[in-house]
Write a protein that holds these residues in place. Structure first.
Motif, mmCIF file in Angstrom:
data_model
loop_
_atom_site.group_PDB
_atom_site.id
_atom_site.type_symbol
_atom_site.label_atom_id
_atom_site.label_comp_id
_atom_site.label_asym_id
_atom_site.label_seq_id
_atom_site.Cartn_x
_atom_site.Cartn_y
_atom_site.Cartn_z
ATOM 1 N N PHE A 74 0.872 -1.179 0.000
ATOM 2 C CA PHE A 74 0.000 0.000 0.000
ATOM 3 C C PHE A 74 0.904 1.223 0.000
ATOM 4 O O PHE A 74 1.774 1.365 0.859
ATOM 5 N N ILE A 75 0.718 2.098 -0.985
ATOM 6 C CA ILE A 75 1.522 3.321 -1.110
ATOM 7 C C ILE A 75 0.579 4.512 -1.074
ATOM 8 O O ILE A 75 -0.441 4.511 -1.751
ATOM 9 N N PHE A 76 0.930 5.515 -0.255
ATOM 10 C CA PHE A 76 0.133 6.739 -0.311
ATOM 11 C C PHE A 76 1.039 7.963 -0.318
ATOM 12 O O PHE A 76 2.103 7.974 0.272
ATOM 13 N N PHE A 77 0.598 8.966 -1.061
ATOM 14 C CA PHE A 77 1.328 10.221 -1.227
ATOM 15 C C PHE A 77 0.744 11.261 -0.274
ATOM 16 O O PHE A 77 -0.477 11.358 -0.136
ATOM 17 N N PHE A 78 1.624 12.064 0.340
ATOM 18 C CA PHE A 78 1.178 13.077 1.290
ATOM 19 C C PHE A 78 2.128 14.268 1.292
ATOM 20 O O PHE A 78 3.227 14.214 0.740
ATOM 21 N N ALA A 79 1.692 15.334 1.950
ATOM 22 C CA ALA A 79 2.531 16.501 2.226
ATOM 23 C C ALA A 79 2.199 16.967 3.635
ATOM 24 O O ALA A 79 1.073 16.783 4.117
ATOM 25 N N LEU A 109 5.699 14.322 -0.877
ATOM 26 C CA LEU A 109 5.974 15.172 -2.039
ATOM 27 C C LEU A 109 6.917 16.286 -1.584
ATOM 28 O O LEU A 109 6.527 17.439 -1.402
ATOM 29 N N THR A 110 8.162 15.915 -1.378
ATOM 30 C CA THR A 110 9.167 16.792 -0.787
ATOM 31 C C THR A 110 9.380 18.049 -1.613
ATOM 32 O O THR A 110 9.699 19.108 -1.071
ATOM 33 N N GLN A 111 9.165 17.958 -2.905
ATOM 34 C CA GLN A 111 9.302 19.111 -3.785
ATOM 35 C C GLN A 111 8.308 20.206 -3.406
ATOM 36 O O GLN A 111 8.548 21.378 -3.647
ATOM 37 N N GLU A 112 7.188 19.819 -2.793
ATOM 38 C CA GLU A 112 6.140 20.757 -2.402
ATOM 39 C C GLU A 112 6.346 21.303 -0.990
ATOM 40 O O GLU A 112 5.567 22.121 -0.523
#
Length: 184
Positions: A74-79, A109-112
């Motif tokens: 399970f992969i999820f993207f966060f900021a 999302l380290t770029q953000e």
């Protein structure tokens, strides 16, 4: 009469321009709404997306995504600034305590973000259990997975297929159901 029509026209034009700027903003609720309104593509092969792909982790090591193939993941993207993501973290941590044999990966999302230290401070306030945190410093994972808004989640089965994609918030009950009904 003519003046009144001009005023109405000007008002409509201002509302249209304001709405266009709002929809182009980076407001986290707008990002989630954009993601939820995009069409979900056909079942994708995660193997193509994970092969040869790696990201640095919060701990300073490297996460080799290819090593996850053959396992349910399970992969999820966060900021850290995303309020919806904070709620998603709570739901993921509930599930993490209830399931076995599932890799749970959080991709920031380290770029953000302003900087990596901000991410570390954010996660210091959470007991993240065994969740691995990877840093998408260059936006490569975001692009590879086609992430538009956050949170965005993926359940990858043992056969290397993206079984489900969820754009937006997912409750722990929904996540548990998806993991348990995944037959591979």
């Amino acid at each position: 009469m003519f003046r009144q029509r001009i005023q109405w026209l000007a008002l409509c034009l201002m509302l249209f321009i304001g709405g266009a700027f709002y929809l182009q903003s980076s407001n986290d609720y707008i990002l989630v709404e954009k993601a939820m309104s995009s069409k979900e593509s056909e079942k994708m092969q995660a193997e193509n997306m994970l092969s040869g792909f790696q990201l640095p982790t919060l701990e300073g090591s490297t996460l080799e995504f290819e090593e996850l193939l053959g396992e349910k993941t399970f992969i999820f993207f966060f900021a850290s600034w995303c309020h919806v993501c904070a709620g998603q973290w709570e739901e993921v941590l509930k599930v993490e305590q209830q399931v076995e044999n599932v890799n749970i990966i959080a991709i920031n999302l380290t770029q953000e973000e302003q900087n990596t230290e901000q991410v570390k401070q954010y996660l210091n306030y959470k007991d993240i259990g065994d969740v691995q945190v990877a840093l998408d410093e260059k936006g490569e994972a975001r692009q590879r997975f086609g992430v538009i808004g956050i949170p965005t989640s993926f359940l990858i089965n043992k056969d290397g297929e993206i079984e489900t994609r969820s754009d937006g918030f997912m409750s722990s009950e929904q996540l548990l159901t998806r993991i348990k009904t995944s037959d591979r």
